[in-house]
Design a protein around this motif. Structure first.
Motif, PDB file in Angstrom:
ATOM      1  N   GLN A   6      -2.945  -1.488 -12.836  1.00 11.81           N
ATOM      2  CA  GLN A   6      -4.105  -1.860 -12.027  1.00 11.81           C
ATOM      3  C   GLN A   6      -4.783  -3.119 -12.554  1.00 11.81           C
ATOM      4  N   GLY A   7      -4.765  -3.330 -13.863  1.00 13.66           N
ATOM      5  CA  GLY A   7      -5.338  -4.547 -14.421  1.00 13.66           C
ATOM      6  C   GLY A   7      -4.589  -5.785 -13.959  1.00 13.66           C
ATOM      7  N   ILE A   8      -3.260  -5.686 -13.898  1.00  9.44           N
ATOM      8  CA  ILE A   8      -2.446  -6.807 -13.414  1.00  9.44           C
ATOM      9  C   ILE A   8      -2.760  -7.084 -11.942  1.00  9.44           C
ATOM     10  N   ILE A   9      -2.877  -6.013 -11.169  1.00  8.70           N
ATOM     11  CA  ILE A   9      -3.180  -6.175  -9.744  1.00  8.70           C
ATOM     12  C   ILE A   9      -4.535  -6.840  -9.553  1.00  8.70           C
ATOM     13  N   LEU A  10      -5.515  -6.429 -10.322  1.00  8.68           N
ATOM     14  CA  LEU A  10      -6.840  -7.048 -10.219  1.00  8.68           C
ATOM     15  C   LEU A  10      -6.776  -8.540 -10.527  1.00  8.68           C
TER      16      LEU A  10
ATOM     17  N   PHE B 289       0.838  -1.208   0.000  1.00  5.55           N
ATOM     18  CA  PHE B 289       0.000   0.000   0.000  1.00  5.55           C
ATOM     19  C   PHE B 289       0.871   1.255   0.000  1.00  5.55           C
ATOM     20  N   ARG B 290       1.897   1.264   0.861  1.00  6.22           N
ATOM     21  CA  ARG B 290       2.696   2.467   1.017  1.00  6.22           C
ATOM     22  C   ARG B 290       3.527   2.744  -0.232  1.00  6.22           C
ATOM     23  N   VAL B 291       4.210   1.728  -0.756  1.00  8.05           N
ATOM     24  CA  VAL B 291       5.068   1.926  -1.922  1.00  8.05           C
ATOM     25  C   VAL B 291       4.235   2.249  -3.159  1.00  8.05           C
ATOM     26  N   PHE B 292       3.125   1.562  -3.334  1.00  5.48           N
ATOM     27  CA  PHE B 292       2.299   1.812  -4.520  1.00  5.48           C
ATOM     28  C   PHE B 292       1.712   3.212  -4.500  1.00  5.48           C
ATOM     29  N   SER B 293       1.343   3.690  -3.318  1.00 11.01           N
ATOM     30  CA  SER B 293       0.724   5.015  -3.235  1.00 11.01           C
ATOM     31  C   SER B 293       1.748   6.130  -3.387  1.00 11.01           C
ATOM     32  N   VAL B 294       2.944   5.971  -2.816  1.00 14.55           N
ATOM     33  CA  VAL B 294       3.946   7.045  -2.865  1.00 14.55           C
ATOM     34  C   VAL B 294       4.782   6.953  -4.134  1.00 14.55           C
TER      35      VAL B 294
ATOM     36  N   PHE C  63      -8.338  -0.831  -8.060  1.00  9.75           N
ATOM     37  CA  PHE C  63      -9.125   0.345  -8.484  1.00  9.75           C
ATOM     38  C   PHE C  63      -8.800   1.459  -7.498  1.00  9.75           C
ATOM     39  N   PHE C  64      -7.590   1.977  -7.666  1.00 10.60           N
ATOM     40  CA  PHE C  64      -6.988   2.920  -6.726  1.00 10.60           C
ATOM     41  C   PHE C  64      -7.801   4.207  -6.675  1.00 10.60           C
ATOM     42  N   GLY C  65      -8.551   4.370  -5.611  1.00 10.14           N
ATOM     43  CA  GLY C  65      -9.357   5.566  -5.379  1.00 10.14           C
ATOM     44  C   GLY C  65      -9.734   5.601  -3.920  1.00 10.14           C
TER      45      GLY C  65
END
Length: 498
Positions: free
Chosen positions: A266-270, A252-257, A311-313
């Motif tokens: 995001q498609g790969i993450i899903l 969460f921290r690395v992806f957000s910063v 779905f980063f929001g």
């Protein structure tokens, strides 16, 4: 309060150093074991109050300039996770004391060092220090997972050690790659670096892979169900809430910063998170031991937690944060309830343990509450967590992911009913220890489980009820924490000392 942030790491490590001096004084050792996480829990609650409006508390150790100093920072996200993890450490330590495991003079310092490393990983604002804190937490875990010296535990410890070292090597390599590309490992200076070039994105991707391995995301999940069930029950519960979740926190921290929620991946993450949900739940259906079933469910539920990254929001991340907090509590409750049975009767196999609900009604109610919460049944916290996550998926147009998340919940309920029917509702039956050879494992139904073994799991079951009925308190906090992850400007400015 910013000056106190380093103490979240320092106090557990100092307590671990003092613990061997109390070798012949069990009361003092238990005071350190229980008092340290209780102190961190109190500080975590104060941090939540301090950051509940979106503020960020930061400290540059020894007042060195940002980018040079060891940086600690706490936003609402890290404060909430710190509260839940310190609570979990406290309750699992209660269970350790109830089983008498803490009479071993090595156990208390090992648990304190592990918790100190995890707490430090939550508050560090530097990638290399994140690696250091994870390693501090992992070092005692190598001993804790195989300390019984039984053959299955030693085999599990070998797998755990191998996978952990592999993950740590990948993580360190990724951090070195990031430093080579960007000239820094300070999170404040790396904000948005993943967008600057393909090489920078690849370097950050290596870190995400390592954290995904430590978080047991598919296809890097197989080590978890082959290791966690072979530690002692208290240690399994502790690992479930600390070590696996710290990998997810790091994601969460690395992806957000670093990536600022890059839509390109995001498609790969899903795809990864949805597959993790499905693989984990079907693995659970095929097991016949309580802790093995629960370990596979850890894999499945990690998929739910990380789904919000797909779905980063604000809505998706708020749901993911709520789910992370809920699952940390509920999974530990289930492991501790199962551990109470195994500690008393010497087995966690389903077949010989029938009729537990009649013998131990408090334990049965505790397990039933946590199991329904895990499956997402109202009014427990699991329902709120899954409902908000599925609704966020639907709002983002990710109908397939939302539908699969709902379907997996049904199979989760089925596997929980499998435990309930066999252990709590059914009657003892014969089990096959070897192919073609049936033997009966005798359980002395006249022996009651000690109340001290039941209380820790019951306490966490009460927490899941509170989180469900009091969701209107936690959900706004989760939303504020999510806003800080989606827009990291306040966090970045704080860790840069501006």
């Amino acid at each position: 309060m910013n000056n106190l942030l380093p103490l979240v790491v320092g106090v557990p490590l100092l307590a671990a150093a003092v613990s061997p001096m109390t070798k012949r004084r069990l009361v003092l050792r238990r005071l350190l074991l229980l008092g340290t996480p209780a102190a961190v829990l109190t500080f975590g609650v104060l941090l939540v109050i301090e950051t509940r409006d979106g503020d960020v508390v930061a400290e540059q150790v020894a007042s060195w300039d940002a980018g040079i100093s060891i940086a600690f920072a706490a936003d609402l996200f890290s404060a909430l996770v710190l509260v839940v993890m310190s609570l979990l450490t406290l309750v699992c330590s209660m269970f350790l004391s109830a089983t008498g495991e803490d009479e071993d003079p090595l156990i208390v310092p090992l648990v304190l060092v592990l918790s100190g490393g995890v707490f430090g990983a939550l508050l560090t604002a530097d990638l290399f220090n994140l690696f250091v804190m994870i390693e501090v937490a992992l070092l005692p875990s190598y001993v804790l997972i195989s300390k019984s010296l039984k053959t299955p535990a030693l085999a599990a410890g070998r797998i755990y050690l191998t996978v952990s070292l592999l993950g740590s090597s990948i993580l360190l390599g990724g951090i070195a790659f990031v430093y080579a590309v960007n000239g820094s490992v300070h999170l404040g200076e790396l904000a948005g670096a993943g967008h600057e070039s393909g090489v920078a994105a690849f370097a950050g991707g290596v870190i995400l892979i390592a954290l995904g391995l430590k978080g047991a995301l598919v296809p890097m999940h197989g080590w978890l169900p082959r290791t966690y069930p072979y530690a002692s029950p208290a240690i399994t519960a502790l690992f479930s809430g600390l070590l696996t979740k710290i990998g997810i926190y790091g994601l969460f921290r690395v992806f957000s910063v670093y990536f600022e929620g890059a839509s390109q991946v995001q498609g790969i993450i899903l795809a990864i998170t949805v597959t993790t949900m499905v693989v984990g739940v079907f693995g659970a259906l095929g097991e016949n031991n309580m802790r093995a079933i629960l370990a596979f469910h850890m894999v499945s539920q990690v998929g739910y937690i990380a789904l919000g990254l797909g779905f980063f929001g604000v809505a998706g991340m708020a749901a993911a944060i709520f789910y992370l907090l809920h699952h940390t509590v509920v999974k530990a409750s289930l492991f501790l309830s199962a551990g109470a049975i195994e500690t008393q009767y010497g087995t966690d196999r389903l077949a010989p343990l029938g009729g537990m609900a009649r013998r131990e009604p408090i334990l049965a109610v505790s397990f039933f509450i946590a199991a329904l919460s895990l499956a997402g049944i109202p009014p427990f916290s699991g329902f709120i967590a899954k409902f908000t996550l599925i609704r966020a998926a639907m709002d983002e147009g990710e109908y397939l992911a939302g539908g699969i998340a709902a379907a997996v919940s049904i199979f989760t309920l089925l596997s929980m009913l499998k435990i309930w029917n066999a252990v709590f509702w059914g009657a003892p039956s014969e089990v096959a220890d070897q192919p073609g050879r049936a033997t009966t494992v005798m359980v002395d139904t006249d022996v009651r489980i000690r109340r001290a073994l039941i209380i820790p799991g019951a306490l966490l079951a009460l927490v899941t009820i509170s989180l469900g009925l009091g969701a209107e308190v936690l959900l706004p906090l989760a939303q504020t924490a999510a806003e800080g992850l989606v827009d990291t400007s306040a966090y970045v400015q704080a860790v840069l000392g501006r």
